[in-house]
Design a protein around this motif. Structure first.
Motif, PDB file in Angstrom:
ATOM      1  N   ILE A 116       0.858  -1.184   0.000  1.00  0.00           N
ATOM      2  CA  ILE A 116       0.000   0.000   0.000  1.00  0.00           C
ATOM      3  C   ILE A 116       0.897   1.239   0.000  1.00  0.00           C
ATOM      4  N   LYS A 117       0.851   1.957  -1.096  1.00  0.00           N
ATOM      5  CA  LYS A 117       1.701   3.142  -1.257  1.00  0.00           C
ATOM      6  C   LYS A 117       1.115   4.351  -0.546  1.00  0.00           C
ATOM      7  N   ASP A 118      -0.206   4.521  -0.690  1.00  0.00           N
ATOM      8  CA  ASP A 118      -0.878   5.677  -0.106  1.00  0.00           C
ATOM      9  C   ASP A 118      -2.362   5.372   0.042  1.00  0.00           C
ATOM     10  N   VAL A 119      -3.086   6.289   0.651  1.00  0.00           N
ATOM     11  CA  VAL A 119      -4.524   6.135   0.853  1.00  0.00           C
ATOM     12  C   VAL A 119      -5.249   7.318   0.232  1.00  0.00           C
ATOM     13  N   ASP A 120      -6.194   7.019  -0.649  1.00  0.00           N
ATOM     14  CA  ASP A 120      -7.005   8.056  -1.279  1.00  0.00           C
ATOM     15  C   ASP A 120      -8.201   8.361  -0.374  1.00  0.00           C
ATOM     16  N   GLN A 121      -8.304   9.594   0.085  1.00  0.00           N
ATOM     17  CA  GLN A 121      -9.377   9.990   0.984  1.00  0.00           C
ATOM     18  C   GLN A 121     -10.660  10.208   0.181  1.00  0.00           C
ATOM     19  N   GLY A 122     -11.662   9.350   0.410  1.00  0.00           N
ATOM     20  CA  GLY A 122     -12.920   9.460  -0.320  1.00  0.00           C
ATOM     21  C   GLY A 122     -14.056   9.913   0.571  1.00  0.00           C
ATOM     22  N   GLU A 123     -15.113  10.444  -0.030  1.00  0.00           N
ATOM     23  CA  GLU A 123     -16.265  10.903   0.740  1.00  0.00           C
ATOM     24  C   GLU A 123     -17.056   9.739   1.317  1.00  0.00           C
ATOM     25  N   MET A 124     -17.232   8.689   0.526  1.00  0.00           N
ATOM     26  CA  MET A 124     -18.004   7.534   0.980  1.00  0.00           C
ATOM     27  C   MET A 124     -17.139   6.556   1.770  1.00  0.00           C
ATOM     28  N   SER A 125     -15.926   6.364   1.315  1.00  0.00           N
ATOM     29  CA  SER A 125     -14.943   5.511   1.994  1.00  0.00           C
ATOM     30  C   SER A 125     -13.584   5.796   1.387  1.00  0.00           C
ATOM     31  N   ASN A 126     -12.543   5.390   2.064  1.00  0.00           N
ATOM     32  CA  ASN A 126     -11.194   5.561   1.535  1.00  0.00           C
ATOM     33  C   ASN A 126     -10.826   4.397   0.626  1.00  0.00           C
ATOM     34  N   THR A 127      -9.750   4.576  -0.138  1.00  0.00           N
ATOM     35  CA  THR A 127      -9.275   3.536  -1.051  1.00  0.00           C
ATOM     36  C   THR A 127      -7.764   3.432  -0.969  1.00  0.00           C
ATOM     37  N   ASN A 128      -7.267   2.222  -0.855  1.00  0.00           N
ATOM     38  CA  ASN A 128      -5.827   2.003  -0.836  1.00  0.00           C
ATOM     39  C   ASN A 128      -5.243   2.117  -2.239  1.00  0.00           C
ATOM     40  N   ILE A 129      -4.093   2.755  -2.329  1.00  0.00           N
ATOM     41  CA  ILE A 129      -3.366   2.850  -3.594  1.00  0.00           C
ATOM     42  C   ILE A 129      -2.138   1.959  -3.487  1.00  0.00           C
ATOM     43  N   SER A 130      -2.080   0.928  -4.319  1.00  0.00           N
ATOM     44  CA  SER A 130      -0.999  -0.060  -4.239  1.00  0.00           C
ATOM     45  C   SER A 130       0.066   0.189  -5.298  1.00  0.00           C
ATOM     46  N   THR A 131       1.284  -0.193  -4.977  1.00  0.00           N
ATOM     47  CA  THR A 131       2.374  -0.089  -5.958  1.00  0.00           C
ATOM     48  C   THR A 131       2.218  -1.139  -7.052  1.00  0.00           C
ATOM     49  N   GLY A 132       1.573  -2.259  -6.707  1.00  0.00           N
ATOM     50  CA  GLY A 132       1.436  -3.354  -7.665  1.00  0.00           C
ATOM     51  C   GLY A 132       2.691  -4.186  -7.791  1.00  0.00           C
ATOM     52  N   LYS A 133       3.725  -3.839  -7.026  1.00  0.00           N
ATOM     53  CA  LYS A 133       4.979  -4.575  -7.096  1.00  0.00           C
ATOM     54  C   LYS A 133       4.885  -5.858  -6.298  1.00  0.00           C
ATOM     55  N   LYS A 134       5.440  -6.927  -6.837  1.00  0.00           N
ATOM     56  CA  LYS A 134       5.364  -8.232  -6.189  1.00  0.00           C
ATOM     57  C   LYS A 134       6.515  -8.491  -5.226  1.00  0.00           C
ATOM     58  N   ARG A 135       7.636  -7.860  -5.463  1.00  0.00           N
ATOM     59  CA  ARG A 135       8.808  -8.184  -4.639  1.00  0.00           C
ATOM     60  C   ARG A 135       9.529  -6.938  -4.123  1.00  0.00           C
ATOM     61  N   GLU A 136       8.757  -5.922  -3.824  1.00  0.00           N
ATOM     62  CA  GLU A 136       9.304  -4.747  -3.163  1.00  0.00           C
ATOM     63  C   GLU A 136       8.251  -4.266  -2.176  1.00  0.00           C
ATOM     64  N   PHE A 137       8.546  -4.421  -0.888  1.00  0.00           N
ATOM     65  CA  PHE A 137       7.544  -4.196   0.137  1.00  0.00           C
ATOM     66  C   PHE A 137       7.933  -3.060   1.077  1.00  0.00           C
ATOM     67  N   PHE A 138       6.899  -2.400   1.608  1.00  0.00           N
ATOM     68  CA  PHE A 138       7.098  -1.359   2.620  1.00  0.00           C
ATOM     69  C   PHE A 138       7.059  -1.986   4.006  1.00  0.00           C
ATOM     70  N   THR A 139       7.824  -1.425   4.914  1.00  0.00           N
ATOM     71  CA  THR A 139       7.730  -1.812   6.317  1.00  0.00           C
ATOM     72  C   THR A 139       8.265  -0.664   7.161  1.00  0.00           C
ATOM     73  N   ALA A 140       8.033  -0.732   8.458  1.00  0.00           N
ATOM     74  CA  ALA A 140       8.495   0.320   9.363  1.00  0.00           C
ATOM     75  C   ALA A 140       9.564  -0.226  10.292  1.00  0.00           C
ATOM     76  N   GLU A 141      10.696   0.427  10.323  1.00  0.00           N
ATOM     77  CA  GLU A 141      11.773   0.103  11.254  1.00  0.00           C
ATOM     78  C   GLU A 141      12.561   1.394  11.478  1.00  0.00           C
ATOM     79  N   LYS A 142      12.324   2.026  12.620  1.00  0.00           N
ATOM     80  CA  LYS A 142      12.836   3.370  12.864  1.00  0.00           C
ATOM     81  C   LYS A 142      14.342   3.488  12.650  1.00  0.00           C
ATOM     82  N   SER A 143      15.083   2.443  13.010  1.00  0.00           N
ATOM     83  CA  SER A 143      16.546   2.504  12.884  1.00  0.00           C
ATOM     84  C   SER A 143      16.997   2.557  11.427  1.00  0.00           C
ATOM     85  N   LYS A 144      16.122   2.153  10.509  1.00  0.00           N
ATOM     86  CA  LYS A 144      16.500   2.131   9.087  1.00  0.00           C
ATOM     87  C   LYS A 144      15.749   3.165   8.252  1.00  0.00           C
TER      88      LYS A 144
END
Length: 388
Positions: A116-144
């Motif tokens: 999930i690259k970003d979130v589109d803010q919608g009036e009725m509901s939000n929508t996830n915007i995906s990169t569509g990439k199969k082997r490149e993933f986001f994650t959170a690790e503060k040290s990196k």
């Protein structure tokens, strides 16, 4: 020449076997991407497999199924797929719901959430915007955070005798998506969901900002013991079973405080909610505050206080899809004061328990789930004793 042909004849079956194996693995990873993650992330995969994410589909979640069975149908078909089974692209694009491996094994896959690259803010509901990439993933690790996208590499030491692997041999890792640090990555689905009357039936909008102490991730994916990956050893990892109503209920108690005040006609309890959203706001959800007085070796159970939001259409209680107003709202926002008309005496012990049921009694009956123990049972979030 004959020797070369003989060698080629001997190696051809091996090549065919390798190609066949590769083809099989490719098909397998396409139909069940999350299973591939299990090889390097066994602890996380085990948590995920028992999570509300893996059980989000009509075929895994009896409440969602009951809702969908009774929901009015139209030409758009199964519109819930956007959040309940986004990995099933056919269902998302066509609205046609079918019983298949994706729906049962990974309606919300590991790959889906981590691309999930970003979130589109919608009036009725939000929508996830995906990169569509199969082997490149986001994650959170503060040290990196702030580092370049990590790719697989090895480092040698002791004159090449010892080799250490860095990052994943299967995928690249991007540590720089702010949505994974502030919890906004969850808000594509866990926000508002408006019905055709433009009325929010979910009401989970979180007040996400840089100043918030907590986010969806810190509360519902807390750090727990166990290495996150087999390629390297880490003491903890983010819990992928999703802490909350279904799992690790008591973990949610950290974000709830009780303040008891004695009054002329009894006592009051102020429930303090330090999370960043209202508690029990989902349609037909029911929270309860139980108060029991322990006096002279006897238990005096007081009438529980119920937290809920009653949805209505034109002044009459209704199912979520028909609702255009709130008939009653006793939810816990930042604070909620509850009064009890029983006086406390010296020597009393007051036992307070805050918990939740997946559905209100009326809701369970309306959905035909009143006999389901999982739906109706009381799940404890916070328990505390006060001595007088």
């Amino acid at each position: 020449m004959a020797s070369h042909l003989h060698y080629a004849e001997r190696t051809m079956p091996i090549k065919i076997l390798l190609l066949s194996t590769l083809f099989t693995l490719t098909l397998f990873s396409t139909s069940n991407e999350s299973k591939v993650c299990q090889k390097c992330h066994p602890v996380i995969y085990e948590e995920y497999y028992d999570s509300s994410h893996r059980k989000a589909s009509v075929y895994n979640n009896p409440i969602h199924k009951a809702y969908w069975d009774k929901h009015p149908k139209d030409e758009r078909g199964y519109t819930c797929a956007k959040c309940h089974s986004p990995t099933d692209k056919h269902a998302v694009e066509t609205g046609v719901l079918t019983d298949n491996t994706i729906q049962r094994e990974e309606p919300i896959s590991c790959v889906y959430c981590h691309t999930i690259k970003d979130v589109d803010q919608g009036e009725m509901s939000n929508t996830n915007i995906s990169t569509g990439k199969k082997r490149e993933f986001f994650t959170a690790e503060k040290s990196k955070k702030g580092s370049k996208t990590a790719a697989f590499e090895t480092e040698s030491s002791w004159f090449g005798l010892v080799k250490t692997s860095k990052s994943s041999p299967y995928h690249k890792i991007d540590y720089n998506n702010e949505n994974y640090y502030n919890g906004n990555v969850c808000m594509g689905c866990h926000s508002h969901t408006n019905n055709e009357h433009d009325f929010d039936v979910v009401m989970l909008d979180a007040m996400i900002s840089k100043d918030d102490k907590n986010s969806c991730v810190t509360c519902h994916m807390p750090q727990v013991m166990g290495s996150k990956v087999t390629l390297s050893d880490s003491k903890t990892h983010a819990y992928h079973g999703i802490a909350g109503i279904y799992h690790m209920n008591s973990e949610m108690g950290k974000y709830i405080d009780f303040d008891v005040t004695q009054e002329a006609k009894g006592f009051s309890v102020t429930v303090i909610n330090t999370s960043n959203h209202a508690l029990f706001g989902q349609a037909l959800r029911q929270g309860e505050l139980k108060a029991t007085i322990l006096r002279d070796k006897k238990e005096i159970a007081l009438r529980p206080y119920v937290f809920t939001r009653v949805l209505a259409k034109d002044g009459k209680e209704s199912m979520p899809w028909h609702a255009n107003e709130t008939l009653k709202d006793t939810l816990i926002y930042a604070k909620k004061k509850v009064a009890f008309d029983t006086k406390l005496q010296k020597g009393d012990t007051l036992l307070l328990t805050l918990g939740v049921r997946l559905l209100t009694p009326k809701g369970a009956q309306a959905l035909g789930l009143e006999k389901s123990r999982e739906v109706t049972k009381f799940r404890t979030l916070k328990t505390e004793k006060f001595h007088f």
